[in-house]
Design an enzyme around this catalytic site. Structure first.
Site, PDB file in Angstrom:
ATOM      1  N   TRP A  22       0.760  -1.327   0.020  1.00 37.97           N
ATOM      2  CA  TRP A  22       0.061   0.089   0.120  1.00 37.97           C
ATOM      3  C   TRP A  22       0.771   1.143   0.060  1.00 37.97           C
ATOM      4  O   TRP A  22       1.764   1.560   0.765  1.00 37.97           O
ATOM      5  CB  TRP A  22      -1.004   0.059   1.194  1.00 37.97           C
ATOM      6  CG  TRP A  22      -1.909   1.116   1.343  1.00 37.97           C
ATOM      7  CD1 TRP A  22      -2.033   2.118   2.061  1.00 37.97           C
ATOM      8  CD2 TRP A  22      -3.278   0.916   0.491  1.00 37.97           C
ATOM      9  NE1 TRP A  22      -3.046   2.864   1.550  1.00 37.97           N
ATOM     10  CE2 TRP A  22      -4.102   2.046   0.851  1.00 37.97           C
ATOM     11  CE3 TRP A  22      -3.757  -0.137  -0.339  1.00 37.97           C
ATOM     12  CZ2 TRP A  22      -5.205   2.444   0.114  1.00 37.97           C
ATOM     13  CZ3 TRP A  22      -5.023   0.177  -0.803  1.00 37.97           C
ATOM     14  CH2 TRP A  22      -5.782   1.413  -0.622  1.00 37.97           C
ATOM     15  N   ALA A  56       0.000  -1.866   6.024  1.00 39.41           N
ATOM     16  CA  ALA A  56       0.777  -1.781   7.410  1.00 39.41           C
ATOM     17  C   ALA A  56      -0.139  -2.583   8.516  1.00 39.41           C
ATOM     18  O   ALA A  56       0.826  -3.092   9.279  1.00 39.41           O
ATOM     19  CB  ALA A  56       0.660  -0.244   7.806  1.00 39.41           C
ATOM     20  N   GLU A  58      -0.992  -5.518   8.225  1.00 34.23           N
ATOM     21  CA  GLU A  58      -0.254  -6.749   8.312  1.00 34.23           C
ATOM     22  C   GLU A  58       1.091  -6.928   8.515  1.00 34.23           C
ATOM     23  O   GLU A  58       1.918  -8.128   8.613  1.00 34.23           O
ATOM     24  CB  GLU A  58      -0.520  -7.432   6.520  1.00 34.23           C
ATOM     25  CG  GLU A  58      -1.965  -7.625   6.228  1.00 34.23           C
ATOM     26  CD  GLU A  58      -2.919  -6.498   5.986  1.00 34.23           C
ATOM     27  OE1 GLU A  58      -3.969  -6.404   6.017  1.00 34.23           O
ATOM     28  OE2 GLU A  58      -1.916  -5.164   5.634  1.00 34.23           O
ATOM     29  N   ASP A  85     -10.289  10.855   5.971  1.00 37.45           N
ATOM     30  CA  ASP A  85     -11.381  11.552   6.365  1.00 37.45           C
ATOM     31  C   ASP A  85     -11.880  10.780   7.637  1.00 37.45           C
ATOM     32  O   ASP A  85     -12.621  11.287   8.196  1.00 37.45           O
ATOM     33  CB  ASP A  85     -12.378  11.527   5.383  1.00 37.45           C
ATOM     34  CG  ASP A  85     -11.720  12.757   4.366  1.00 37.45           C
ATOM     35  OD1 ASP A  85     -10.948  13.797   4.740  1.00 37.45           O
ATOM     36  OD2 ASP A  85     -12.234  12.645   3.090  1.00 37.45           O
ATOM     37  N   THR A  86     -11.351   9.549   7.936  1.00 34.39           N
ATOM     38  CA  THR A  86     -12.093   8.805   8.993  1.00 34.39           C
ATOM     39  C   THR A  86     -10.848   8.307   9.961  1.00 34.39           C
ATOM     40  O   THR A  86      -9.724   8.793   9.766  1.00 34.39           O
ATOM     41  CB  THR A  86     -12.378   7.197   8.495  1.00 34.39           C
ATOM     42  OG1 THR A  86     -11.310   6.610   7.907  1.00 34.39           O
ATOM     43  CG2 THR A  86     -13.527   7.669   7.244  1.00 34.39           C
ATOM     44  N   HIS A  88      -9.705   5.533  10.550  1.00 35.13           N
ATOM     45  CA  HIS A  88      -9.059   4.305  10.188  1.00 35.13           C
ATOM     46  C   HIS A  88      -7.467   4.474  10.376  1.00 35.13           C
ATOM     47  O   HIS A  88      -6.679   3.543  10.632  1.00 35.13           O
ATOM     48  CB  HIS A  88      -9.412   4.004   8.718  1.00 35.13           C
ATOM     49  CG  HIS A  88      -8.661   2.687   8.247  1.00 35.13           C
ATOM     50  ND1 HIS A  88      -9.132   1.547   8.686  1.00 35.13           N
ATOM     51  CD2 HIS A  88      -7.664   2.616   7.353  1.00 35.13           C
ATOM     52  CE1 HIS A  88      -8.352   0.505   8.120  1.00 35.13           C
ATOM     53  NE2 HIS A  88      -7.586   0.976   7.208  1.00 35.13           N
ATOM     54  N   ASN A 113      10.954   0.300  13.486  1.00 37.22           N
ATOM     55  CA  ASN A 113       9.618   1.008  12.941  1.00 37.22           C
ATOM     56  C   ASN A 113       9.792   1.973  11.997  1.00 37.22           C
ATOM     57  O   ASN A 113       9.915   2.976  12.379  1.00 37.22           O
ATOM     58  CB  ASN A 113       8.737   1.266  14.240  1.00 37.22           C
ATOM     59  CG  ASN A 113       7.386   1.672  13.662  1.00 37.22           C
ATOM     60  OD1 ASN A 113       7.158   1.904  12.671  1.00 37.22           O
ATOM     61  ND2 ASN A 113       6.299   1.937  14.635  1.00 37.22           N
ATOM     62  N   ARG A 127      10.176  12.023   3.658  1.00 39.14           N
ATOM     63  CA  ARG A 127      10.571  11.164   4.609  1.00 39.14           C
ATOM     64  C   ARG A 127      11.083   9.819   3.982  1.00 39.14           C
ATOM     65  O   ARG A 127      11.761   8.768   4.383  1.00 39.14           O
ATOM     66  CB  ARG A 127       9.792  10.700   5.583  1.00 39.14           C
ATOM     67  CG  ARG A 127       9.546  11.968   6.779  1.00 39.14           C
ATOM     68  CD  ARG A 127       8.512  11.607   7.415  1.00 39.14           C
ATOM     69  NE  ARG A 127       8.388  12.804   8.273  1.00 39.14           N
ATOM     70  CZ  ARG A 127       7.919  14.064   8.013  1.00 39.14           C
ATOM     71  NH1 ARG A 127       7.708  14.400   6.758  1.00 39.14           N
ATOM     72  NH2 ARG A 127       7.844  15.158   9.155  1.00 39.14           N
TER      73      ARG A 127
END
Length: 154
Positions: A22, A56, A58, A85-86, A88, A113, A127
């Site tokens: 993703w 991420a 998984e 917008d959520t 999540h 991480n 980044r």
């Protein structure tokens, strides 16, 4: 008083890079940076395993399996979660970080991480080889240092 500190000396340990597909435009750059950093510090391609997962969310389960195998000195987790917008975003970013911390504490295998949790795509680009460097490179260097440190600690 004894002082312990890892360094960037090459090691015989294997490294796992676990990266999400993703936001591949970002994560591919992070993976390339991590591989380049390891290679630049004497780690051969044959000692680096790249594992791709869907997102991420998984990454922690794959990291847990890799850590439990005992075949790697460190795991470099790379991903990119961009706020939408959520809520999540918070769930994925926070629980991924929590999962990675849990894996390293339960297995003793360092898990770095490098999952970016950013507000905008531009923040991720900064980044991933942009004005804020490459977090994949930074995590790889930290992984190498931690592998060396773990070998020194009683």
């Amino acid at each position: 008083m004894t002082h312990y500190e890892g360094d960037l000396r090459p090691t015989t340990a294997r490294f796992a890079i676990i990266a999400s597909r993703w936001n591949a435009r970002i994560t591919d750059v992070l993976v390339a940076g991590a591989r380049q950093s390891l290679a630049g510090n004497g780690i051969g391609e044959d000692a680096i395993d790249v594992i791709r997962v869907p997102g991420a969310w998984e990454i922690p389960i794959a990291a847990n399996r890799v850590a439990q195998s005992g075949q790697h000195g460190a795991i470099i987790a790379l991903g990119c979660v961009i706020r939408g917008d959520t809520r999540h975003y918070e769930h994925v970013a926070d629980l991924c970080a929590e999962g990675l911390m849990s894996v390293q504490l339960q297995t003793g295998v360092p898990v770095l991480n490098g999952v970016l949790a950013v507000e905008r795509v531009e923040d991720a680009e900064a980044r991933a080889g942009g004005s804020h460097g490459n977090k994949g490179e930074e995590c790889a260097l930290a992984a190498l240092e931690l592998v060396n440190l773990m070998e020194l600690l009683p």
